[in-house]
Design an enzyme around this catalytic site. Structure first.
Site, PDB file in Angstrom:
ATOM      1  N   LYS A  47       0.730  -1.241  -0.090  1.00  0.00           N
ATOM      2  CA  LYS A  47       0.110   0.018  -0.070  1.00  0.00           C
ATOM      3  C   LYS A  47       0.845   1.011   0.014  1.00  0.00           C
ATOM      4  O   LYS A  47       0.492   2.303  -0.989  1.00  0.00           O
ATOM      5  CB  LYS A  47      -1.080  -0.162   1.282  1.00  0.00           C
ATOM      6  CG  LYS A  47      -1.952  -0.972   1.067  1.00  0.00           C
ATOM      7  CD  LYS A  47      -2.948  -1.114   2.495  1.00  0.00           C
ATOM      8  CE  LYS A  47      -4.116  -1.862   2.100  1.00  0.00           C
ATOM      9  NZ  LYS A  47      -3.699  -3.239   1.988  1.00  0.00           N
TER      10      LYS A  47
ATOM     11  N   GLU B 127      -3.756   6.358   8.056  1.00  0.00           N
ATOM     12  CA  GLU B 127      -4.217   7.303   6.907  1.00  0.00           C
ATOM     13  C   GLU B 127      -5.567   7.740   7.898  1.00  0.00           C
ATOM     14  O   GLU B 127      -6.082   7.440   9.017  1.00  0.00           O
ATOM     15  CB  GLU B 127      -4.809   6.450   6.059  1.00  0.00           C
ATOM     16  CG  GLU B 127      -3.677   6.120   4.742  1.00  0.00           C
ATOM     17  CD  GLU B 127      -4.519   5.475   3.617  1.00  0.00           C
ATOM     18  OE1 GLU B 127      -3.748   5.359   2.635  1.00  0.00           O
ATOM     19  OE2 GLU B 127      -5.527   4.868   3.595  1.00  0.00           O
TER      20      GLU B 127
ATOM     21  N   ARG C 293      -4.412  -9.282  -7.949  1.00  0.00           N
ATOM     22  CA  ARG C 293      -5.100 -10.757  -8.149  1.00  0.00           C
ATOM     23  C   ARG C 293      -6.403 -10.621  -8.644  1.00  0.00           C
ATOM     24  O   ARG C 293      -6.812  -9.500  -8.816  1.00  0.00           O
ATOM     25  CB  ARG C 293      -5.059 -11.234  -6.719  1.00  0.00           C
ATOM     26  CG  ARG C 293      -5.810 -10.340  -5.717  1.00  0.00           C
ATOM     27  CD  ARG C 293      -6.093 -11.056  -4.553  1.00  0.00           C
ATOM     28  NE  ARG C 293      -6.542 -10.160  -3.200  1.00  0.00           N
ATOM     29  CZ  ARG C 293      -7.738  -9.773  -3.108  1.00  0.00           C
ATOM     30  NH1 ARG C 293      -8.544 -10.108  -4.240  1.00  0.00           N
ATOM     31  NH2 ARG C 293      -7.880  -9.104  -2.151  1.00  0.00           N
TER      32      ARG C 293
ATOM     33  N   HIS D  46     -15.357  -3.764   7.530  1.00  0.00           N
ATOM     34  CA  HIS D  46     -14.560  -3.137   6.485  1.00  0.00           C
ATOM     35  C   HIS D  46     -14.562  -4.312   5.397  1.00  0.00           C
ATOM     36  O   HIS D  46     -13.521  -4.257   4.513  1.00  0.00           O
ATOM     37  CB  HIS D  46     -12.989  -3.022   7.048  1.00  0.00           C
ATOM     38  CG  HIS D  46     -12.936  -2.256   8.123  1.00  0.00           C
ATOM     39  ND1 HIS D  46     -13.554  -0.939   8.233  1.00  0.00           N
ATOM     40  CD2 HIS D  46     -12.345  -2.577   9.362  1.00  0.00           C
ATOM     41  CE1 HIS D  46     -13.496  -0.467   9.598  1.00  0.00           C
ATOM     42  NE2 HIS D  46     -12.864  -1.255  10.090  1.00  0.00           N
TER      43      HIS D  46
END
Length: 710
Positions: free
Chosen positions: A155, A239, A332, A274
């Protein structure tokens, strides 16, 4: 049903009027330069399990490719093992001891003679070192090269690449310093709430929302533990957490010849824990210029790292302005890839095989069209009324909608299989298509009404309510949708309908009488809730939630009954006379057709001896009744004043000991189920008297974890 039936409609047929309505296979032999395609593999190994392994096997069989399955001890009887041409045991149930064992899997690929490995999603699918190792071993990895996976699978690195490409990213810290105090300082600078995410993560694993500084360290450690178990890497990033975003992602594909395309976008905004539960393509109500820009930026990202294969570029989007920020790239095939297949008339697994063999993309950008609208609803073994906590157990009854060109059921289980504590609790993916969004929603609602599961809690009823929710129907989706519509999505439980009560009682009595016919057992000696009434009929006691009923079933003629429903106090709730019934017995239940008043009911009825329940599936309406047991037959109850396990699980951390003084909401125990961690907090302040389990213990749902002094 046949274990192949769920896949009998792949690939989807283009909607009427589509310019791409030619045979799917024809698109694979047509290239811009009429080049001759390289041959595909003769045999591939699938380094995965469950529905994705079955999905890959289907396409391989269609193409004449042999398949090799690998499996853990817990999966020895699984569908993917039965479908594959060969299967090899690779370890015990835990993923770290089976599906993540690189050396063992490489040994199997050599022994079996497979030429390539398809990793599916999860497990080793985004492991760059695994991809590199296969390259050295001369085995093709059906996925991107290790370098691209490192660049975009991380990330933090992917955000740096996107910043260089001029795509805005969410404010946060994406660096190498992983010291707890340093990360906590960065979180304070960013401003709470913040989101902790595993750098190598995906599927919501290793992700934690932190609302206040005092929770940061506990959430960080939980994120790291989950990340190391799922991805063998505990690095995280921090974040700013956006409170009203949409989750929009773009499917990209690239070949080894320099071609890269997008196959339009998907909206995956409605989530719990999530994790996505319903996805759709295309994303609703996007401005045309935003839709175009999303595709262009996603393709640019793929080209920037010389990407090869299937990938998904995920964006977080402001609901009002449609300003979007790069979030991550999944290197993927995604769980939700079937919705893209439905609207683009493609088989993306076949695309993966073509690209891995060195062939050109089956279609270039100007050949790809988006036709109609599609939804994917994930059918999970979980309890939405208990915080969506996962459930485990045997699927006593499983019936799915009929497969059609517009309805697909992708699954790795069938009736009799078990949902294990060791793996993801997804039962299936229900994928539907219509000519537009409203048509697709109608197909989805009908298909959900036809889905039947008994043996574990599921989210099917929740999905039905979601599919009817006015704002969802209008396309007003965002990641906080569930929390903002709690009253609508979690209504107060109502009483069961008299028709459902009558059907449960009738099915019970008729089936029981049929089984006793010709037997020497006397109904007078039965130790259960059935009793012969003074009128020569029978009565049965049932409970629906807190409501208890006694139902008298009195035969008035052959297959004709009077049904009298009484409340716990003896008040007659409803009476049905002339209830003409037809019962077709099946294993664990049967089909009941009965005239109740002026309504002809037709239902599937399932008897579950595991929890002494009767479930009635009546034209999309589901009601589950408990059969009260005599007190001396009832099971062990949780200790008074104790905190119990909300699901079958494994103990990860024990944070208290006998004698500990705790405050309300103080963490007591950390559990793990289906690769996700759950923190059990104190329901009240007090002193701990007993701790019943230690780290590593397996615990059944409802068992006491700790007890308070009274």
């Amino acid at each position: 049903m046949s274990i192949l039936r769920a896949y009998s409609r792949l690939p989807p047929i283009a909607a009427t009027g589509s310019k791409s309505g030619l045979s799917f296979i024809r698109t694979l032999t047509s290239t811009a330069n009429d080049q001759v395609n390289k041959p595909l593999f003769d045999k591939i190994l699938i380094a995965n399990r469950g529905e994705i392994a079955c999905r890959i096997i289907h396409t391989a069989k269609k193409l004449g490719i042999k398949t090799v399955a690998v499996y853990s001890e817990a999966d020895k009887d699984s569908m993917h093992v039965r479908l594959a041409d060969e299967a090899y045991l690779i370890g015990s149930a835990a993923a770290a001891e089976s599906y993540l064992r690189v050396d063992t899997i490489i040994d199997v690929v050599k022994r079996s003679g497979a030429q390539a490995i398809h990793p599916g999603y999860g497990f080793l699918s985004e492991n760059a070192s695994f991809s590199d190792r296969l390259d050295k071993e001369g085995v093709t990895f059906i996925g991107p090269p290790g370098a691209a996976m490192r660049a975009m699978g991380s990330k933090s690195e992917s955000k740096r690449i996107m910043q260089e490409a001029g795509v805005p990213v969410v404010p946060g810290y994406h660096g190498e310093n992983q010291e707890t105090g340093f990360l906590k300082e960065r979180a304070l600078e960013i401003g709470y709430p913040v989101l902790i995410k595993a750098v190598m993560g995906g599927g919501g694993k290793g992700m934690r929302i932190v609302q206040k500084p005092e929770d940061f360290e506990m959430m960080l450690e939980s994120s790291r533990r989950e990340a190391i178990k799922s991805f063998s890497d505990d690095k995280v990033l921090v974040e700013k957490y956006l409170t009203t975003p949409r989750h929009v992602e773009v499917q990209v594909f690239a070949d080894k010849l320099g071609n890269a395309v997008h196959l339009f976008e998907r909206d995956c905004s409605v989530q719990r824990r999530h994790q996505k539960i319903i996805e759709e393509a295309p994303a609703p109500d996007l401005l045309p210029e935003i839709r175009k820009l999303l595709g262009e930026k996603a393709v640019a990202a793929a080209k920037a790292v010389e990407y090869v294969g299937a990938g998904t570029v995920e964006f977080i989007m402001d609901q009002e302005t449609q300003q979007f920020y790069f979030m991550e790239m999944n290197t993927r095939l995604q769980v939700e890839h079937p919705v893209t297949e439905m609207v683009t008339d493609t088989d993306l697994v076949q695309w993966q095989l073509e690209v891995a063999a060195g062939n050109r993309l089956p279609k270039l950008q100007d050949e790809i069209e988006c036709t109609g609208h599609a939804f994917e609803a994930r059918i999970y073994a979980e309890n939405p009324d208990n915080g969506f906590l996962p459930d485990t157990g045997r699927l006593i009854h499983l019936a799915t909608p009929l497969a059609t060109p517009d309805v697909r059921v992708e699954t790795g289980v069938q009736s009799g299989d078990s949902i294990s504590v060791y793996y993801d609790p997804m039962i299936a993916k229900l994928v539907v298509r219509g000519k537009d969004r409203q048509a697709a929603l109608r197909v989805l609602r009908k298909a959900l009404d036809e889905y039947e599961v008994v043996g574990v809690h599921t989210n099917i009823d929740f999905l039905k309510r979601l599919a009817k929710s006015p704002d969802f129907v209008d396309g007003k989706v965002e990641t906080g949708y569930i929390n903002k519509h709690l009253d609508e999505l979690f209504p107060v439980a109502k009483e069961a309908s008299p028709e459902a009560i009558a059907q449960a009682a009738l099915a019970s009595v008729i089936d029981r009488n049929a089984r006793l016919a010709g037997a020497s057992a006397s109904p007078w000696a039965a130790v259960d809730s059935f009793r012969l009434s003074a009128l020569g009929g029978q009565s049965v006691s049932v409970a629906f939630g807190d409501h208890k009923y006694k139902v008298d079933v009195i035969a008035s003629a052959a297959d004709v009954y009077s049904v009298v429903i009484k409340s716990e106090t003896g008040t007659v709730v409803r009476r049905f006379d002339g209830a003409r019934s037809q019962w077709t017995s099946a294993t664990g239940g049967g089909q009941l057709r009965v005239l109740l008043g002026d309504r002809l009911c037709s239902s599937n009825v399932v008897f579950n001896s595991k929890d002494s329940s009767i479930t009635v599936f009546d034209q999309g309406h589901v009601a589950t009744f408990k059969i009260p047991q005599p007190e001396y037959l009832e099971g062990e109850e949780a200790a008074v004043g104790s905190v119990t396990a909300p699901m079958s699980c494994k103990i990860v951390q024990v944070l208290v000991e006998p004698g500990s003084e705790v405050t309300q909401d103080m963490p007591l125990v950390v559990l793990e189920a289906m690769k996700m961690e759950h923190v059990i907090k104190a329901p009240k302040a007090g002193k701990i008297s007993e701790v019943y389990y230690k780290v590593g213990d397996l615990v059944d749902e409802g068992k006491s974890l700790v007890a308070f002094e009274e």
